[in-house]
Design a protein around this motif. Structure first.
Motif, PDB file in Angstrom:
ATOM      1  N   ARG A  11     -26.803   9.693 -19.074  1.00  0.00           N
ATOM      2  CA  ARG A  11     -27.111   8.685 -20.084  1.00  0.00           C
ATOM      3  C   ARG A  11     -27.360   9.298 -21.451  1.00  0.00           C
ATOM      4  N   GLY A  12     -27.833  10.528 -21.492  1.00  0.00           N
ATOM      5  CA  GLY A  12     -28.161  11.170 -22.767  1.00  0.00           C
ATOM      6  C   GLY A  12     -26.888  11.487 -23.524  1.00  0.00           C
ATOM      7  N   SER A  13     -26.349  10.470 -24.199  1.00  0.00           N
ATOM      8  CA  SER A  13     -25.061  10.677 -24.867  1.00  0.00           C
ATOM      9  C   SER A  13     -25.227  11.687 -25.991  1.00  0.00           C
ATOM     10  N   SER A  14     -24.107  12.239 -26.448  1.00  0.00           N
ATOM     11  CA  SER A  14     -24.195  13.322 -27.425  1.00  0.00           C
ATOM     12  C   SER A  14     -24.821  12.841 -28.732  1.00  0.00           C
ATOM     13  N   GLU A  15     -24.818  11.512 -28.995  1.00  0.00           N
ATOM     14  CA  GLU A  15     -25.417  11.047 -30.275  1.00  0.00           C
ATOM     15  C   GLU A  15     -26.927  11.249 -30.306  1.00  0.00           C
ATOM     16  N   THR A  16     -27.560  11.329 -29.133  1.00  0.00           N
ATOM     17  CA  THR A  16     -29.010  11.479 -29.124  1.00  0.00           C
ATOM     18  C   THR A  16     -29.435  12.949 -29.198  1.00  0.00           C
ATOM     19  N   PHE A  17     -28.479  13.847 -29.185  1.00  0.00           N
ATOM     20  CA  PHE A  17     -28.755  15.277 -29.315  1.00  0.00           C
ATOM     21  C   PHE A  17     -28.330  15.752 -30.712  1.00  0.00           C
ATOM     22  N   PRO A  18     -28.801  16.934 -31.140  1.00  0.00           N
ATOM     23  CA  PRO A  18     -28.263  17.509 -32.369  1.00  0.00           C
ATOM     24  C   PRO A  18     -26.767  17.805 -32.169  1.00  0.00           C
ATOM     25  N   PRO A  19     -26.001  17.879 -33.260  1.00  0.00           N
ATOM     26  CA  PRO A  19     -24.558  18.130 -33.117  1.00  0.00           C
ATOM     27  C   PRO A  19     -24.280  19.356 -32.256  1.00  0.00           C
ATOM     28  N   GLY A  20     -23.365  19.200 -31.329  1.00  0.00           N
ATOM     29  CA  GLY A  20     -22.966  20.326 -30.477  1.00  0.00           C
ATOM     30  C   GLY A  20     -23.791  20.470 -29.215  1.00  0.00           C
ATOM     31  N   PHE A  21     -24.912  19.728 -29.112  1.00  0.00           N
ATOM     32  CA  PHE A  21     -25.763  19.788 -27.916  1.00  0.00           C
ATOM     33  C   PHE A  21     -25.484  18.580 -27.034  1.00  0.00           C
ATOM     34  N   GLY A  22     -25.738  18.698 -25.749  1.00  0.00           N
ATOM     35  CA  GLY A  22     -25.529  17.573 -24.840  1.00  0.00           C
ATOM     36  C   GLY A  22     -26.349  17.753 -23.586  1.00  0.00           C
ATOM     37  N   PRO A  23     -26.225  16.825 -22.636  1.00  0.00           N
ATOM     38  CA  PRO A  23     -27.071  16.841 -21.434  1.00  0.00           C
ATOM     39  C   PRO A  23     -26.896  18.082 -20.559  1.00  0.00           C
ATOM     40  N   GLN A  24     -25.763  18.741 -20.670  1.00  0.00           N
ATOM     41  CA  GLN A  24     -25.567  19.926 -19.824  1.00  0.00           C
ATOM     42  C   GLN A  24     -25.816  21.232 -20.579  1.00  0.00           C
TER      43      GLN A  24
END
Ligand SMILES: C[S@@+](CC[C@H](N)C(=O)[O-])C[C@H]1O[C@@H](n2cnc3c(N)ncnc32)[C@H](O)[C@@H]1O
Length: 255
Positions: A11-24
């Motif tokens: 669910r933690g889409s890339s928009e909720t992370f800083p650019p280049g970061f993601g759930p994995q």
């Protein structure tokens, strides 16, 4: 040992992370060094004792099981562990079995048909979820599949209150390697974004990470909104006193 059994979306889409970061990002960045660097970062035996004394049945869910650093101790304490993690690279670690799922902990695949006697979210794993809303979803999802206590181990934020916005330090130094730790703290957003810059004769590896911390009172409010109540709180797995100076907390929530 069973192979990873379920893959569901995160669910933690890339928009909720800083650019280049993601759930994995965390798992993929640290999987190859995790057990070497962090095998004793917290008290695994104490964790197992603490949980075994409180679970209402041996069946325990570990949220963000990673390489399985805690699993052997949990099993040794008589618990039957199911581990969930978003990173297949972490789950390939030697201790992650016997039962595990590649899944997002804010969208658990056990909603139907399984009830655990307790759940654990250790070593700041909850803060890998990049917003308070997603962290609250983890609590709600976990509450829906457990009958026993939900135990969270995390930093309190006390040590970050006076932290510089930017810092650079030496994290590890051996005769053939140097790991530099660079961090950027956003005090308003309650986030820390970091890079471990791992320098060896073979080259440089960047190991990025991102945490959104939630203070214990904020966590209690989030938990209350999903029907959970704080039952116990300590500063570590040995039941040491918790107070406003504690840098970590171990909190037990019950339905
Ligand atoms: C700090 S490690 C902790 C691993 C293990 N619990 C321990 O104590 O050693 C955090 C783990 O949470 C996983 N993780 C991060 N975000 C996740 C998510 N949204 N769903 C499931 N696992 C996640 C990471 O892949 C990583 O393995």
């Amino acid at each position: 040992m069973a192979e990873a059994c379920t893959v569901v979306g995160v669910r933690g889409s890339s928009e909720t992370f800083p650019p280049g970061f993601g759930p994995q990002t965390y798992g993929e960045s640290f999987a190859d060094v995790y057990d070497r660097w962090y095998h004793d970062v917290t008290d695994a035996a104490g964790t197992a004792r603490f949980l075994a004394e409180r679970c209402v049945s041996p069946s325990v869910l570990e949220l963000g099981v990673g390489t399985g650093r805690l699993v052997a101790e949990l099993v040794g304490a008589g618990l039957d562990v199911v581990g969930v993690d978003s990173s297949l690279a972490m789950m390939r670690g030697p201790g992650a079995g016997p039962l595990r799922a590649v899944a997002d902990i804010s969208a658990l695949p056990f909603r139907v048909g399984r009830r655990f006697g307790g759940a654990i979210c250790a070593f700041n794993t909850l803060f890998n979820l990049p917003t308070a809303e997603l962290q609250q979803l983890v609590l709600a999802e976990t509450a829906a599949v457990t009958t026993g206590p939900i135990v969270v181990e995390a930093l309190t934020g006390a040590a970050l209150a006076d932290a510089d916005v930017q810092s650079l330090g030496i994290s590890r130094l051996t005769s053939d390697s140097l790991v530099l730790a660079a961090t950027v703290v956003d005090h308003d957003a309650q986030t820390v974004t970091g890079q471990h810059v791992d320098i060896t004769p073979a080259g440089i590896t960047l190991r990025p990470w991102h945490l959104r911390w939630t203070t214990p009172p904020q966590l209690d409010r989030m938990a209350a909104e999903v029907g959970l109540e704080l039952a116990e709180r300590y500063s570590d797995w040995n039941g040491s006193l918790y107070d406003q100076f504690s840098e970590t907390h171990v909190s037990v929530y019950r339905h």
